[in-house]
Design an enzyme around this catalytic site. Structure first.
Site, PDB file in Angstrom:
ATOM      1  N   HIS A  13      45.596 -16.793  -3.697  1.00  0.00           N
ATOM      2  CA  HIS A  13      44.168 -16.492  -3.465  1.00  0.00           C
ATOM      3  C   HIS A  13      43.318 -17.705  -3.831  1.00  0.00           C
ATOM      4  CE1 HIS A  13      40.785 -13.331  -3.569  1.00  0.00           C
ATOM      5  NE2 HIS A  13      40.212 -14.521  -3.689  1.00  0.00           N
ATOM      6  N   HIS A  15      39.724 -20.250  -2.634  1.00  0.00           N
ATOM      7  CA  HIS A  15      38.560 -20.574  -1.797  1.00  0.00           C
ATOM      8  C   HIS A  15      38.450 -22.090  -1.735  1.00  0.00           C
ATOM      9  CE1 HIS A  15      36.982 -16.429  -1.858  1.00  0.00           C
ATOM     10  NE2 HIS A  15      37.531 -16.401  -3.063  1.00  0.00           N
ATOM     11  N   LYS A  99      41.420  -9.958   5.223  1.00  0.00           N
ATOM     12  CA  LYS A  99      40.698  -9.712   3.977  1.00  0.00           C
ATOM     13  C   LYS A  99      39.552  -8.740   4.211  1.00  0.00           C
ATOM     14  CE  LYS A  99      39.397 -10.489  -0.311  1.00  0.00           C
ATOM     15  NZ  LYS A  99      38.950 -11.698  -0.985  1.00  0.00           N
ATOM     16  N   HIS A 136      38.973  -6.923  -1.551  1.00  0.00           N
ATOM     17  CA  HIS A 136      38.031  -7.167  -2.651  1.00  0.00           C
ATOM     18  C   HIS A 136      37.630  -5.769  -3.109  1.00  0.00           C
ATOM     19  CE1 HIS A 136      34.872  -9.391  -4.921  1.00  0.00           C
ATOM     20  NE2 HIS A 136      34.473  -8.144  -5.023  1.00  0.00           N
ATOM     21  N   HIS A 174      42.478 -10.072  -7.273  1.00  0.00           N
ATOM     22  CA  HIS A 174      41.811 -10.299  -8.565  1.00  0.00           C
ATOM     23  C   HIS A 174      41.491  -9.012  -9.322  1.00  0.00           C
ATOM     24  CE1 HIS A 174      38.444  -9.667  -5.899  1.00  0.00           C
ATOM     25  NE2 HIS A 174      38.465 -10.883  -5.410  1.00  0.00           N
ATOM     26  N   ASP A 247      41.892 -17.254  -7.427  1.00  0.00           N
ATOM     27  CA  ASP A 247      40.514 -17.038  -6.989  1.00  0.00           C
ATOM     28  C   ASP A 247      39.653 -18.254  -7.335  1.00  0.00           C
ATOM     29  OD1 ASP A 247      38.466 -15.736  -5.673  1.00  0.00           O
ATOM     30  OD2 ASP A 247      37.918 -14.480  -7.374  1.00  0.00           O
TER      31      ASP A 247
HETATM   32  O1  DOR Z   1      33.544 -14.792  -8.052  1.00  0.00           O
HETATM   33  C1  DOR Z   1      33.840 -14.770  -6.877  1.00  0.00           C
HETATM   34  N1  DOR Z   1      33.640 -15.836  -6.085  1.00  0.00           N
HETATM   35  N2  DOR Z   1      34.334 -13.647  -6.357  1.00  0.00           N
HETATM   36  C2  DOR Z   1      34.549 -13.512  -5.051  1.00  0.00           C
HETATM   37  O2  DOR Z   1      34.978 -12.465  -4.640  1.00  0.00           O
HETATM   38  C3  DOR Z   1      34.189 -14.595  -4.104  1.00  0.00           C
HETATM   39  C4  DOR Z   1      34.178 -15.887  -4.777  1.00  0.00           C
HETATM   40  C5  DOR Z   1      33.479 -16.957  -3.958  1.00  0.00           C
HETATM   41  O3  DOR Z   1      33.746 -17.060  -2.758  1.00  0.00           O
HETATM   42  O4  DOR Z   1      32.690 -17.697  -4.532  1.00  0.00           O
HETATM   43 ZN    ZN Z   2      38.163 -14.674  -3.968  1.00  0.00          ZN
END
Ligand code: DOR
Ligand code: ZN
Length: 346
Positions: A13, A15, A99, A136, A174, A247
Protein backbone atom coordinates in the site's frame (compact mmCIF):
# COMPACT_ATOMS: atom_id res chain seq x y z
CA UNK A 1 24.57 -6.91 16.90
CA UNK A 2 21.39 -8.60 15.72
CA UNK A 3 20.80 -9.02 12.01
CA UNK A 4 18.06 -10.52 9.88
CA UNK A 5 18.20 -11.87 6.32
CA UNK A 6 14.86 -12.13 4.52
CA UNK A 7 13.32 -12.11 1.07
CA UNK A 8 13.10 -8.51 -0.13
CA UNK A 9 9.93 -6.99 1.39
CA UNK A 10 6.86 -5.94 -0.59
CA UNK A 11 4.85 -2.81 0.27
CA UNK A 12 1.20 -3.62 -0.33
CA UNK A 13 0.00 0.00 0.00
CA UNK A 14 1.81 3.13 -1.22
CA UNK A 15 0.97 6.61 -2.50
CA UNK A 16 3.46 7.94 -5.03
CA UNK A 17 1.48 10.97 -6.31
CA UNK A 18 2.70 12.37 -9.61
CA UNK A 19 5.14 14.87 -11.14
CA UNK A 20 7.98 16.20 -8.99
CA UNK A 21 6.72 14.48 -5.83
CA UNK A 22 6.66 11.12 -7.60
CA UNK A 23 10.24 11.62 -8.78
CA UNK A 24 11.33 12.44 -5.22
CA UNK A 25 9.58 9.60 -3.40
CA UNK A 26 9.78 6.57 -5.73
CA UNK A 27 13.52 5.98 -5.09
CA UNK A 28 12.85 5.63 -1.35
CA UNK A 29 10.33 2.82 -1.85
CA UNK A 30 12.30 1.21 -4.70
CA UNK A 31 15.41 1.01 -2.49
CA UNK A 32 13.80 -1.32 0.02
CA UNK A 33 10.92 -3.10 -1.68
CA UNK A 34 10.73 -5.61 -4.52
CA UNK A 35 7.25 -4.46 -5.47
CA UNK A 36 4.55 -2.10 -4.28
CA UNK A 37 0.81 -1.87 -4.73
CA UNK A 38 0.23 1.71 -5.88
CA UNK A 39 -2.87 3.62 -4.79
CA UNK A 40 -4.90 5.36 -7.50
CA UNK A 41 -6.05 8.53 -5.67
CA UNK A 42 -4.44 11.03 -8.02
CA UNK A 43 -6.18 14.15 -9.26
CA UNK A 44 -7.97 13.09 -11.42
CA UNK A 45 -8.13 9.53 -10.04
CA UNK A 46 -6.80 6.52 -11.96
CA UNK A 47 -10.05 5.02 -13.22
CA UNK A 48 -9.11 3.40 -16.53
CA UNK A 49 -6.52 0.88 -17.67
CA UNK A 50 -5.05 3.46 -20.05
CA UNK A 51 -4.54 5.93 -17.18
CA UNK A 52 -2.97 3.20 -15.03
CA UNK A 53 -0.61 2.09 -17.80
CA UNK A 54 0.53 5.69 -18.35
CA UNK A 55 0.96 6.21 -14.59
CA UNK A 56 2.96 2.99 -14.31
CA UNK A 57 5.29 4.26 -17.05
CA UNK A 58 5.83 7.52 -15.12
CA UNK A 59 6.65 5.53 -11.97
CA UNK A 60 9.05 3.27 -13.88
CA UNK A 61 10.82 6.35 -15.23
CA UNK A 62 11.47 7.46 -11.64
CA UNK A 63 13.11 4.19 -10.53
CA UNK A 64 16.85 4.73 -10.15
CA UNK A 65 19.12 3.00 -12.67
CA UNK A 66 19.92 -0.59 -11.73
CA UNK A 67 17.23 -0.88 -9.04
CA UNK A 68 14.89 -3.84 -9.42
CA UNK A 69 11.42 -2.65 -8.41
CA UNK A 70 7.97 -3.39 -9.83
CA UNK A 71 4.98 -1.08 -9.31
CA UNK A 72 1.62 -2.85 -9.31
CA UNK A 73 -1.40 -0.80 -10.28
CA UNK A 74 -4.90 -0.43 -8.87
CA UNK A 75 -8.14 1.06 -10.15
CA UNK A 76 -10.06 3.79 -8.30
CA UNK A 77 -13.71 2.72 -8.06
CA UNK A 78 -16.40 5.34 -8.66
CA UNK A 79 -20.18 5.15 -8.88
CA UNK A 80 -19.66 4.92 -12.65
CA UNK A 81 -17.12 2.04 -12.77
CA UNK A 82 -17.99 -0.35 -15.59
CA UNK A 83 -17.45 -4.00 -14.54
CA UNK A 84 -16.46 -5.09 -18.06
CA UNK A 85 -13.77 -2.38 -18.37
CA UNK A 86 -12.42 -3.15 -14.91
CA UNK A 87 -12.14 -6.88 -15.53
CA UNK A 88 -10.59 -6.31 -18.97
CA UNK A 89 -7.93 -4.17 -17.25
CA UNK A 90 -7.32 -7.00 -14.79
CA UNK A 91 -7.08 -9.67 -17.51
CA UNK A 92 -4.63 -7.47 -19.44
CA UNK A 93 -2.35 -7.39 -16.41
CA UNK A 94 -2.78 -3.67 -15.72
CA UNK A 95 -4.98 -3.71 -12.62
CA UNK A 96 -4.07 -6.12 -9.83
CA UNK A 97 -6.90 -4.87 -7.61
CA UNK A 98 -9.49 -2.12 -7.21
CA UNK A 99 -9.69 0.40 -4.39
CA UNK A 100 -12.88 1.44 -2.69
CA UNK A 101 -12.81 4.92 -1.20
CA UNK A 102 -16.09 5.90 0.40
CA UNK A 103 -16.76 9.41 -0.92
CA UNK A 104 -15.01 12.12 1.15
CA UNK A 105 -13.36 9.63 3.51
CA UNK A 106 -9.81 10.84 2.87
CA UNK A 107 -7.33 12.60 0.55
CA UNK A 108 -8.63 12.84 -3.03
CA UNK A 109 -11.73 10.76 -2.37
CA UNK A 110 -14.20 13.30 -3.74
CA UNK A 111 -14.88 10.93 -6.64
CA UNK A 112 -15.26 7.97 -4.30
CA UNK A 113 -18.26 5.74 -4.03
CA UNK A 114 -21.51 7.22 -2.64
CA UNK A 115 -23.60 4.02 -2.80
CA UNK A 116 -21.52 0.95 -2.01
CA UNK A 117 -24.37 -1.50 -2.62
CA UNK A 118 -24.80 0.21 -5.99
CA UNK A 119 -21.47 -1.33 -7.00
CA UNK A 120 -22.64 -4.91 -6.43
CA UNK A 121 -22.31 -5.79 -10.14
CA UNK A 122 -18.68 -4.63 -9.98
CA UNK A 123 -17.97 -6.67 -6.83
CA UNK A 124 -19.63 -9.75 -8.38
CA UNK A 125 -17.43 -9.44 -11.47
CA UNK A 126 -14.32 -8.98 -9.30
CA UNK A 127 -15.19 -12.06 -7.25
CA UNK A 128 -15.55 -14.12 -10.39
CA UNK A 129 -12.25 -12.86 -11.79
CA UNK A 130 -10.42 -13.38 -8.47
CA UNK A 131 -9.57 -9.66 -8.33
CA UNK A 132 -9.11 -8.35 -4.78
CA UNK A 133 -11.10 -5.40 -3.44
CA UNK A 134 -9.07 -2.99 -1.32
CA UNK A 135 -11.10 -1.00 1.17
CA UNK A 136 -10.56 2.30 2.90
CA UNK A 137 -12.71 1.10 5.78
CA UNK A 138 -14.26 4.14 7.41
CA UNK A 139 -17.91 5.03 7.72
CA UNK A 140 -17.91 8.78 7.24
CA UNK A 141 -21.04 10.51 8.51
CA UNK A 142 -21.19 13.62 10.61
CA UNK A 143 -22.86 11.63 13.40
CA UNK A 144 -20.06 9.01 13.51
CA UNK A 145 -17.18 9.90 15.81
CA UNK A 146 -13.85 9.91 13.94
CA UNK A 147 -12.44 7.30 16.34
CA UNK A 148 -15.39 4.95 15.65
CA UNK A 149 -15.38 5.14 11.86
CA UNK A 150 -13.53 1.87 11.30
CA UNK A 151 -15.62 -0.28 13.63
CA UNK A 152 -18.80 1.22 12.22
CA UNK A 153 -17.67 0.53 8.64
CA UNK A 154 -17.03 -3.12 9.49
CA UNK A 155 -20.53 -3.59 10.91
CA UNK A 156 -22.51 -1.44 8.50
CA UNK A 157 -20.65 -1.98 5.22
CA UNK A 158 -17.98 -4.65 5.17
CA UNK A 159 -19.74 -7.54 6.90
CA UNK A 160 -22.85 -7.25 4.70
CA UNK A 161 -20.67 -6.84 1.59
CA UNK A 162 -18.81 -10.07 2.36
CA UNK A 163 -22.13 -11.84 2.89
CA UNK A 164 -23.47 -10.63 -0.43
CA UNK A 165 -20.24 -11.71 -2.19
CA UNK A 166 -19.04 -14.88 -0.45
CA UNK A 167 -16.05 -15.42 -2.76
CA UNK A 168 -14.83 -11.82 -3.04
CA UNK A 169 -11.28 -11.33 -1.71
CA UNK A 170 -10.86 -8.21 0.40
CA UNK A 171 -7.89 -6.35 1.83
CA UNK A 172 -8.86 -4.13 4.75
CA UNK A 173 -6.30 -1.40 4.17
CA UNK A 174 -4.46 0.22 7.07
CA UNK A 175 -6.45 -1.27 9.94
CA UNK A 176 -6.26 0.72 13.15
CA UNK A 177 -8.43 -1.10 15.69
CA UNK A 178 -8.76 -4.37 17.57
CA UNK A 179 -12.09 -4.82 15.74
CA UNK A 180 -10.29 -4.55 12.40
CA UNK A 181 -7.60 -7.05 13.39
CA UNK A 182 -10.16 -9.49 14.72
CA UNK A 183 -12.42 -9.21 11.69
CA UNK A 184 -9.59 -9.89 9.22
CA UNK A 185 -8.50 -13.01 11.06
CA UNK A 186 -12.02 -14.38 11.40
CA UNK A 187 -12.56 -14.66 7.64
CA UNK A 188 -9.94 -17.21 6.72
CA UNK A 189 -7.92 -16.77 3.58
CA UNK A 190 -10.23 -14.39 1.73
CA UNK A 191 -9.82 -11.38 4.00
CA UNK A 192 -6.50 -9.82 4.89
CA UNK A 193 -5.36 -6.50 6.33
CA UNK A 194 -2.43 -4.17 5.88
CA UNK A 195 -0.95 -2.42 8.91
CA UNK A 196 1.11 0.80 8.76
CA UNK A 197 4.24 1.49 10.78
CA UNK A 198 2.68 4.49 12.51
CA UNK A 199 -0.28 2.51 13.82
CA UNK A 200 2.15 -0.03 15.31
CA UNK A 201 4.49 2.60 16.77
CA UNK A 202 2.09 5.14 18.25
CA UNK A 203 -1.26 5.72 19.87
CA UNK A 204 -3.38 8.86 19.55
CA UNK A 205 -1.64 10.68 22.39
CA UNK A 206 1.28 11.37 20.06
CA UNK A 207 -0.97 13.71 18.06
CA UNK A 208 -1.07 16.12 20.99
CA UNK A 209 2.31 15.72 22.70
CA UNK A 210 3.15 19.24 23.89
CA UNK A 211 1.05 20.78 21.10
CA UNK A 212 -0.59 19.62 17.89
CA UNK A 213 1.63 17.36 15.78
CA UNK A 214 0.47 17.38 12.17
CA UNK A 215 3.08 14.93 10.93
CA UNK A 216 1.36 12.13 12.88
CA UNK A 217 -2.03 12.93 11.37
CA UNK A 218 -3.25 10.31 8.94
CA UNK A 219 -6.52 8.59 8.11
CA UNK A 220 -7.73 6.40 9.62
CA UNK A 221 -6.53 8.42 12.60
CA UNK A 222 -4.31 6.90 15.31
CA UNK A 223 -6.39 5.19 18.00
CA UNK A 224 -6.06 4.57 21.72
CA UNK A 225 -3.31 2.39 23.17
CA UNK A 226 -5.39 -0.79 23.49
CA UNK A 227 -5.91 -0.75 19.72
CA UNK A 228 -2.21 -0.14 19.08
CA UNK A 229 -1.40 -3.18 21.21
CA UNK A 230 -3.94 -5.32 19.35
CA UNK A 231 -2.30 -4.32 16.06
CA UNK A 232 1.16 -5.17 17.39
CA UNK A 233 -0.13 -8.56 18.43
CA UNK A 234 -1.72 -9.13 15.02
CA UNK A 235 1.29 -8.05 12.95
CA UNK A 236 3.75 -10.13 14.96
CA UNK A 237 1.48 -13.19 15.14
CA UNK A 238 2.69 -14.60 11.83
CA UNK A 239 -0.96 -15.12 10.77
CA UNK A 240 -1.32 -14.95 6.98
CA UNK A 241 -4.13 -12.38 7.26
CA UNK A 242 -1.75 -9.52 8.05
CA UNK A 243 0.91 -7.97 5.89
CA UNK A 244 3.04 -4.90 5.39
CA UNK A 245 1.41 -1.89 3.76
CA UNK A 246 3.01 1.39 4.76
CA UNK A 247 0.39 3.78 3.41
CA UNK A 248 3.35 6.10 2.86
CA UNK A 249 1.53 9.27 1.86
CA UNK A 250 3.73 12.27 1.01
CA UNK A 251 2.39 15.79 1.45
CA UNK A 252 4.49 18.96 1.22
CA UNK A 253 5.49 20.34 4.61
CA UNK A 254 3.48 23.56 4.28
CA UNK A 255 0.35 21.57 3.49
CA UNK A 256 0.76 19.46 6.65
CA UNK A 257 1.82 22.35 8.91
CA UNK A 258 -1.34 24.21 8.03
CA UNK A 259 -4.61 25.35 9.64
CA UNK A 260 -6.23 22.54 7.64
CA UNK A 261 -3.40 20.04 7.38
CA UNK A 262 -3.44 17.07 5.00
CA UNK A 263 -3.69 13.50 6.26
CA UNK A 264 -0.76 11.19 5.61
CA UNK A 265 2.56 10.00 7.02
CA UNK A 266 5.52 9.81 4.64
CA UNK A 267 7.29 6.71 5.88
CA UNK A 268 9.09 5.45 2.75
CA UNK A 269 12.64 6.54 3.75
CA UNK A 270 12.52 4.51 6.98
CA UNK A 271 9.69 2.06 6.41
CA UNK A 272 11.26 -1.37 6.85
CA UNK A 273 13.40 -0.04 9.70
CA UNK A 274 10.29 1.28 11.46
CA UNK A 275 8.55 -2.09 11.31
CA UNK A 276 11.73 -3.84 12.45
CA UNK A 277 11.80 -1.66 15.56
CA UNK A 278 8.34 -2.94 16.45
CA UNK A 279 9.12 -6.59 15.73
CA UNK A 280 12.37 -6.35 17.73
CA UNK A 281 10.54 -4.79 20.68
CA UNK A 282 7.98 -7.60 20.53
CA UNK A 283 10.71 -10.28 20.30
CA UNK A 284 9.15 -11.39 17.03
CA UNK A 285 11.91 -10.95 14.47
CA UNK A 286 11.31 -14.57 13.45
CA UNK A 287 7.83 -13.51 12.24
CA UNK A 288 9.03 -10.51 10.25
CA UNK A 289 9.65 -12.22 6.90
CA UNK A 290 6.09 -13.58 6.85
CA UNK A 291 4.63 -10.14 7.51
CA UNK A 292 6.96 -8.17 5.23
CA UNK A 293 7.75 -10.48 2.34
CA UNK A 294 5.54 -13.57 2.16
CA UNK A 295 1.94 -13.03 3.32
CA UNK A 296 1.14 -10.19 0.93
CA UNK A 297 2.43 -11.93 -2.21
CA UNK A 298 0.63 -15.14 -1.17
CA UNK A 299 -2.68 -13.28 -0.83
CA UNK A 300 -2.31 -11.55 -4.20
CA UNK A 301 -1.00 -14.69 -5.86
CA UNK A 302 2.44 -13.60 -6.95
CA UNK A 303 5.78 -15.12 -6.05
CA UNK A 304 7.82 -13.67 -3.20
CA UNK A 305 11.06 -11.97 -4.17
CA UNK A 306 14.00 -14.27 -4.85
CA UNK A 307 16.38 -11.54 -3.70
CA UNK A 308 17.49 -11.68 -0.09
CA UNK A 309 18.35 -8.60 1.93
CA UNK A 310 19.98 -8.22 5.31
CA UNK A 311 19.03 -5.72 7.97
CA UNK A 312 21.20 -5.13 11.00
CA UNK A 313 20.67 -3.40 14.30
CA UNK A 314 22.82 -0.33 13.71
CA UNK A 315 21.88 3.24 14.58
CA UNK A 316 21.64 6.03 12.02
CA UNK A 317 19.75 9.30 11.81
CA UNK A 318 16.70 9.66 9.58
CA UNK A 319 16.69 12.63 7.19
CA UNK A 320 14.96 15.75 8.56
CA UNK A 321 13.29 16.23 5.19
CA UNK A 322 13.24 15.15 1.56
CA UNK A 323 13.40 17.95 -1.01
CA UNK A 324 10.93 18.42 -3.85
CA UNK A 325 11.99 21.39 -5.93
CA UNK A 326 11.86 24.32 -3.44
CA UNK A 327 9.66 22.37 -1.01
CA UNK A 328 10.19 19.69 1.62
CA UNK A 329 8.42 16.57 2.75
CA UNK A 330 8.95 15.58 6.39
CA UNK A 331 9.36 11.82 6.81
CA UNK A 332 8.55 9.55 9.71
CA UNK A 333 11.37 9.66 12.33
CA UNK A 334 12.57 13.02 10.88
CA UNK A 335 15.96 13.79 12.43
CA UNK A 336 15.52 10.96 14.94
CA UNK A 337 17.60 7.89 15.62
CA UNK A 338 16.70 4.78 13.62
CA UNK A 339 17.76 1.47 15.17
CA UNK A 340 17.92 -0.77 12.09
CA UNK A 341 19.71 -0.34 8.78
CA UNK A 342 19.78 -2.11 5.43
CA UNK A 343 23.06 -3.92 5.22
CA UNK A 344 23.45 -5.46 1.78
CA UNK A 345 21.69 -7.43 -0.91
CA UNK A 346 23.03 -10.93 -1.42
O1 DOR B 1 -3.67 9.51 5.73
C1 DOR B 1 -3.99 9.17 4.61
N1 DOR B 1 -3.41 9.70 3.53
N2 DOR B 1 -4.97 8.28 4.47
C2 DOR B 1 -5.46 7.96 3.27
O2 DOR B 1 -6.36 7.16 3.21
C3 DOR B 1 -4.98 8.64 2.05
C4 DOR B 1 -3.63 9.15 2.24
C5 DOR B 1 -3.23 10.15 1.16
O3 DOR B 1 -3.46 9.87 -0.02
O4 DOR B 1 -2.67 11.18 1.51
ZN1 ZN C 1 -3.54 4.96 1.57
Amino acid sequence: MRSLTIRKPVDLHVHFRDGAVLDAVVPHTARQFARAIVMPNLVPPVTTAAMAAAYRARIEAAIPEGVDFTPIMTCYLTDATDPADLIAGHRDGIFAAAKLYPAHATTNSAHGVTSIAGLDPVFAAMAEAGMPLLTHGELVHHDVDIFDREARFIDAVLAPLLERHPTLKVVMEHITTSEGAQFARSHGSRVAATITPQHLLYDRNVLFEGGIRPHYYCLPILKRRSHQLALREAATSGAPNYFLGTDTAPHLRHLKENACGCAGVFSAPVAVEAYLKVFAEENALDKFEAFASLNGPAFYGFAPSQTRVTYEERAWTAPASVSVEEHQIVPLFAGERVDWALSRGL
